[in-house]
Design an enzyme around this catalytic site. Structure first.
Site, PDB file in Angstrom:
ATOM      1  N   HIS A 133       0.833  -1.174   0.057  1.00 56.16           N
ATOM      2  CA  HIS A 133      -0.006   0.000  -0.013  1.00 56.16           C
ATOM      3  C   HIS A 133       0.823   1.299  -0.053  1.00 56.16           C
ATOM      4  CE1 HIS A 133      -3.919   2.228   1.187  1.00 56.16           C
ATOM      5  NE2 HIS A 133      -2.840   3.023   1.601  1.00 56.16           N
ATOM      6  N   GLU A 134       1.719   1.425   0.653  1.00 58.92           N
ATOM      7  CA  GLU A 134       2.979   2.308   0.781  1.00 58.92           C
ATOM      8  C   GLU A 134       3.730   2.404  -0.351  1.00 58.92           C
ATOM      9  OE1 GLU A 134       2.874   4.724   3.346  1.00 58.92           O
ATOM     10  OE2 GLU A 134       1.286   3.617   3.866  1.00 58.92           O
ATOM     11  N   HIS A 137       1.516   4.223  -3.052  1.00 59.10           N
ATOM     12  CA  HIS A 137       1.286   5.668  -2.867  1.00 59.10           C
ATOM     13  C   HIS A 137       2.452   6.278  -3.580  1.00 59.10           C
ATOM     14  CE1 HIS A 137      -2.148   6.295  -0.550  1.00 59.10           C
ATOM     15  NE2 HIS A 137      -1.708   5.681   0.588  1.00 59.10           N
TER      16      HIS A 137
HETATM   17 ZN    ZN Z   1      -2.819   5.013   2.194  1.00 56.89          ZN
END
Ligand code: ZN
Length: 266
Positions: A133-134, A137
């Site tokens: 998820h990081e 981004h």
């Molecule tokens: Zn996030």
């Protein structure tokens, strides 16, 4: 006069829009190159005092566990967006049992805090969802978007201004905005985008997509006086868990594939 300024600002904002990997319009006052360069400085300066206090990478087994997972994820990020092969990817484990957080700056500079490990008790599959998820981004350039927001809002301008006016302060304006950006909440739209890209990176790296659902469940149950930092910088888009659950069947073929899982050595 004020009107001219507003018109100028509006036209700057209009020309400063870009498009994310999922086709969303993004506010871009800062180029990705500028965000990467500022993040490099911000990363070094954020880690320096922590390293001096002996709080960086001091548990070899944990460092090895986190590296093994992120190296597989980064290999998939590079496949998804080949330009990121040039990034100086890096992962550090920060020893702070009270901080439930993880982040990835522009250019692939990552960190995970021991509080996330000690309070959430994630499985490897769940760590892969956090870091996927990081990384999502960063791959979707959300950091430059948040730096742009930091610079375009009074909060950001004051923070950046204060940083550059005080000679004693270590960080330059852009690096301060990069450091500030990882503390700002992502928009819910950016969250949905990172959820979608993150679960795919993790599945392709060989991690169970069901863990995306259980991760957020576990994160929501972390007790204590303050909620995890991770939840304040990653606000929940509507029906997050339902949306992730719906993505699982699409992701299972990637996860169940017998293909070898490449690694990108960090
Ligand atoms: Zn996030």
């Amino acid at each position: 006069m004020k009107r001219i300024c507003i018109l100028t600002l509006v036209s700057v904002l209009l020309v400063a829009c870009a498009t994310s990997p999922t086709g969303r319009r993004q506010l871009m006052l800062v180029s990705e190159e500028q965000a990467i360069s500022a993040s490099k400085t911000a990363y070094a300066q954020t880690l320096k005092p922590l390293a001096e206090e002996g709080k960086v990478d001091n548990d070899p087994a944990l460092k090895q566990r986190v590296s093994r997972i992120t190296e597989r994820l980064v290999a998939q990020a590079v496949k998804m967006r080949p330009a990121t092969a040039k990034w100086e990817w890096s992962i550090k484990v920060i020893d702070d049992p009270e901080v439930v957080n993880a982040w990835c700056m522009a250019g692939g500079k990552m960190a995970i805090y021991t509080g996330l490990i000690e309070k959430v008790h994630p499985t490897d599959d769940e760590i892969a969802q956090v870091m996927g998820h990081e990384i999502a981004h960063a791959v979707a350039n959300h950091q430059a978007e948040k730096m742009s927001i930091a610079m375009a809002t009074s909060v950001g301008v004051i923070a950046v201004g204060a940083a550059s006016d005080r000679p004693g302060l270590a960080m330059s304006g852009a690096a301060a905005a990069a450091a500030l950006a990882i503390t700002l909440p992502n928009s819910r739209t950016a969250e949905s985008e990172a959820d979608r890209i993150g679960i795919e990176l993790a599945a392709k790296a060989g991690y169970d997509p069901h863990a995306a659902v259980t991760l957020w469940e576990k994160m929501g149950k972390v007790g204590g006086k303050t909620p995890p930092q991770f939840l304040s910088t990653h606000p929940s888009p509507a029906n997050r868990q339902q949306m992730l659950r719906q993505l699982v069947p699409q992701m299972l073929p990637y996860y169940q594939s017998k293909e070898p899982r490449p690694v990108f050595k960090l």
